[in-house]
Structures are given as C-alpha cells and as structure tokens.
Design an enzyme around this catalytic site. Sequence first.
Site, PDB file in Angstrom:
ATOM      1  N   GLY A  15       0.820  -1.208   0.000  1.00  0.00           N
ATOM      2  CA  GLY A  15       0.000   0.000   0.000  1.00  0.00           C
ATOM      3  C   GLY A  15       0.847   1.248   0.000  1.00  0.00           C
ATOM      4  N   SER A  16       0.270   2.334  -0.490  1.00  0.00           N
ATOM      5  CA  SER A  16       0.993   3.603  -0.505  1.00  0.00           C
ATOM      6  C   SER A  16       0.009   4.750  -0.441  1.00  0.00           C
ATOM      7  CB  SER A  16       1.866   3.715  -1.758  1.00  0.00           C
ATOM      8  OG  SER A  16       1.054   3.720  -2.922  1.00  0.00           O
ATOM      9  N   GLY A  17       0.489   5.867   0.007  1.00  0.00           N
ATOM     10  CA  GLY A  17      -0.287   7.098   0.076  1.00  0.00           C
ATOM     11  C   GLY A  17       0.641   8.273  -0.055  1.00  0.00           C
ATOM     12  N   TYR A  36       1.944  10.104   2.189  1.00  0.00           N
ATOM     13  CA  TYR A  36       2.998  10.290   3.193  1.00  0.00           C
ATOM     14  C   TYR A  36       3.593   8.984   3.701  1.00  0.00           C
ATOM     15  CZ  TYR A  36      -0.076   9.116   7.162  1.00  0.00           C
ATOM     16  OH  TYR A  36      -0.890   8.471   8.050  1.00  0.00           O
ATOM     17  N   ALA A  37       3.233   7.853   3.133  1.00  0.00           N
ATOM     18  CA  ALA A  37       3.810   6.598   3.627  1.00  0.00           C
ATOM     19  C   ALA A  37       3.672   5.489   2.605  1.00  0.00           C
ATOM     20  CB  ALA A  37       3.145   6.185   4.942  1.00  0.00           C
ATOM     21  N   ASP A  38       4.550   4.511   2.731  1.00  0.00           N
ATOM     22  CA  ASP A  38       4.458   3.246   2.006  1.00  0.00           C
ATOM     23  C   ASP A  38       4.467   2.134   3.034  1.00  0.00           C
ATOM     24  OD1 ASP A  38       4.800   3.455  -1.120  1.00  0.00           O
ATOM     25  OD2 ASP A  38       6.062   5.019  -0.252  1.00  0.00           O
ATOM     26  N   VAL A  39       3.718   1.062   2.753  1.00  0.00           N
ATOM     27  CA  VAL A  39       3.662  -0.063   3.684  1.00  0.00           C
ATOM     28  C   VAL A  39       4.085  -1.337   2.969  1.00  0.00           C
ATOM     29  CG1 VAL A  39       2.186  -1.460   5.178  1.00  0.00           C
ATOM     30  CG2 VAL A  39       1.847   1.003   5.053  1.00  0.00           C
ATOM     31  N   LYS A  76       6.012   0.167   7.979  1.00  0.00           N
ATOM     32  CA  LYS A  76       5.420   1.407   7.496  1.00  0.00           C
ATOM     33  C   LYS A  76       6.507   2.467   7.373  1.00  0.00           C
ATOM     34  CE  LYS A  76       1.606   4.593   8.518  1.00  0.00           C
ATOM     35  NZ  LYS A  76       0.423   4.827   9.388  1.00  0.00           N
ATOM     36  N   ASP A 119      -8.645  10.828  13.624  1.00  0.00           N
ATOM     37  CA  ASP A 119      -8.977  10.268  12.315  1.00  0.00           C
ATOM     38  C   ASP A 119      -9.638   8.901  12.470  1.00  0.00           C
ATOM     39  OD1 ASP A 119      -9.215  10.183   9.573  1.00  0.00           O
ATOM     40  OD2 ASP A 119      -7.203   9.395   9.238  1.00  0.00           O
TER      41      ASP A 119
END
Length: 425
Positions: A27-29, A31-34, A49, A138
């Site tokens: 997964g990615s977004g 501000y982060a990659d997992v 993470k 959140d």
Amino acid sequence: MDPPTTSWSIHTRPEITTKYEILNHIGSGSYADVYRGRSISDGTTVALKEVHDHQSASREIDALKILRGSENIIFMHEFFWREDEDAVIVLEFLRTDLAAVIRGAGNEGIDSGEVKGLMMQMVSGIHACHRNRIVHRDLKPENFLISDDGVVKLADFGQARILMESRFDASNHESSSQHPHDAFPLSDNLNQTEFENQEEEEKMSHDEYFRVLDELKIKSHTYDTDDKDTNTHEGNNSCLATCTSSDDDDDAWKNSLPYEGDEEGGNEEHGFLTSSVGTRWFRAPELLYGSTNYGLEVDLWSLGCVFAELLTLKPLFPGTGDIDQISRIISVLGNLDEEAWNGCSKLPDYGTISFTKVENPIGLEACMPNCLHDEVSLVKKLVCYDPARRVTAMELLHDKYFSEEPLPVSVSQLRVPPIARNEQD
C-alpha cells in the site's frame, strides 16, 4: 516485484534488512508506504510502514510508545529512524478491518451480539487513548483493524496529538521529534502514561471529565506549536494502517473522502490545534467550522458516525465537500444555533457559513430506519452538536446498551471476514 514510485530506500538500509525480509509492497499514500515483511529471527509476519513525513512519524511513534500494551491498540514492535532517512515503523500485521466487515455483511447485516462485541473493543481502544490524553483525530472504519482471532485494534496515529498529561514533558517531546534514533526497539517494561489512579478515573463524573479536558486544552497551547496539517491525502489511506488494501483497490477509496484542506500550518504557529484533520465523513461540526480549541470530543463524534455505519452498513453523513458535509448534518440534527449548542456562534467560521433554516430536520431515526431504539439512542449520545454533551468512552464502557440482551459476543466468537486478495505467503 516492481518498486513503488514513492520510495525504495527501505531495501537499502542494512539495519532493517538484516532483521526483516521485505516480502512485498502492499500500500501507498501521500505520506507513507507499507510493506509486508517477515522477521528473520522468528518468522513473524510484520508490517513495515515507511513514513515520509517527519511530523506524522513523530506523532505515530510517540502515541504508540505511550499506548504500548493496550489490547485494542495496534502493536509497534520497534522503529528505525535516522537523520537522513524516513522513519520505518514495524507494526503487527493485521489482514482486515472494520470497513471490510461492513462491506462483507451483505443484505443480512451483522448479528447484534457481534455488533456489540465489535463496539466494545472499539470503545476500549479509544478509552486507552483518551485516558492517556491522546486524541486520535482520524477515526473511521478503515482504522479499526481486526486480527485473525477477532481482536479489534485502533491504528494509524499519524494525526494523533498528546494534549497534556502529568508525566508529559514538552521539552522531551520536542527533543525526540527533532533528533530521531537509528533504531528504537521497544522494551516490554515501557510504562503507559495513564491516570495515576485508575479507580478514581472510573468514578469521575461527566462534568468533571470535560472540566479536566478544558484545562488540558488550555495547557496544550503552551507548547503545541508544531501541528501543521498533514491530512492532504488524495484518497483513503487505510492501506497504510491496515495493510489489507492493495494500492489499486477501488473499493478502498469509496468509503470516505479527505477533507478539503486548509494551507499547512493554519494557526499552528500560534499554538493552536488545526481544524483540518480527520476524514470528512467523520469530522465533528466544530472542526468543519474551523475550531482550533477542541479536545477528545472530536473522536467521540467520529465514533458515533462509525457506530451508525456499522449498524446500517451505510455512511451516516457522506458529504461531497465540507459545505455539503455541514448541510447533511444540519438536515438531520437541525439548525446549529445557540439553542442547540451554547457557544457555537464563537466558532471561527460560524459567521461565514450560513444555511436556510431547517424547519423539520429528519432526525437520526430516519438515517437508521431498521435499527432498534436502543441503537439509535446510543448513536445520539455521540452524534450531537455540543461537545460537552457527548458521552465519553469511559461512560460508554458502562452503558446499559452493552449489558442488555443480546449481550456482546466474546472475541473468539467474532466472525473475521476472509481475505483472498493479495495473499501470497
């Protein structure tokens, strides 16, 4: 395995690769990659993470260190952080989340006992945060993860803030944020910063609880100056916490949209919290109206929205924008005025956002047509305009709803949905 576009540095760091085998990017977004990984020493599957934002990394690490040992909080094994590299947080690997439970419920819905069992664990996780003066900011179904044996765990603390507590040292907080460590394995004897006396906490009245929170909010402004807006995601970042959604999973993006953010920083240079936090569908009215003087109560509103979605299998307020979000809330709860919430006119954007007066709000009952009276009443205790009227997590744990038939099922009886996607062990 093709490298993700955001980062590939985790594979070049010997302090990580000597301890963990990196299996795949999950997964990615923004501000982060997992990554899914495996401990070389004992074969345990973990989630790694890699957080590209310094502030988000600091928040998540600080919160998880404090909450270490809480059953309904995701477990952080250790983290790696150097001055010239992104932080890498090693978390327990959990395959599914509450959003998957809701999506997989079908027309039959979820058994009432199971709903109560899930709710009780969710409340327990939030209570652990709140008794440590941590506001998550959140809460949404994607951030309540579920282990294979049915334990619900709250995750994704990148927006969390520590308001203030007796053992919290602002200077130490600043130092740890500015001078990250090469690696920080977490020892088993890390103390949680809880109330000094848990028994006294349980006896605290509702009014006293919020009086203490008001004092904490005032104190927090003396040092809380680094709270720039980090929730600028262009979609749902649940995969960063759950490690269950693939980066091409369209369904993961349908359940919630990010807020329409302010400029980074906002009023933070003046020591106030930012209103631009949380996912729009679950954001409390005070945040939508620009409040920078809020506390744990914003989590309670979000929890009410999550409860409603769990009970109805549909989002309660699925706004398409911030103004539409407020409009949907008003159409259900009625006009936001001094009668509904004494003091609401002091909200920063109250005078600039106006709607035609709603004569006949539809009420929460119309949004939860197939729910029992007790279920609607529970949501009403959380989804109300006045933050001080929202029932606390501590009070929820003792609410009669959970002591009446059908009783909450045990953890072992919870049905965890199978995950078939991207399972390549």
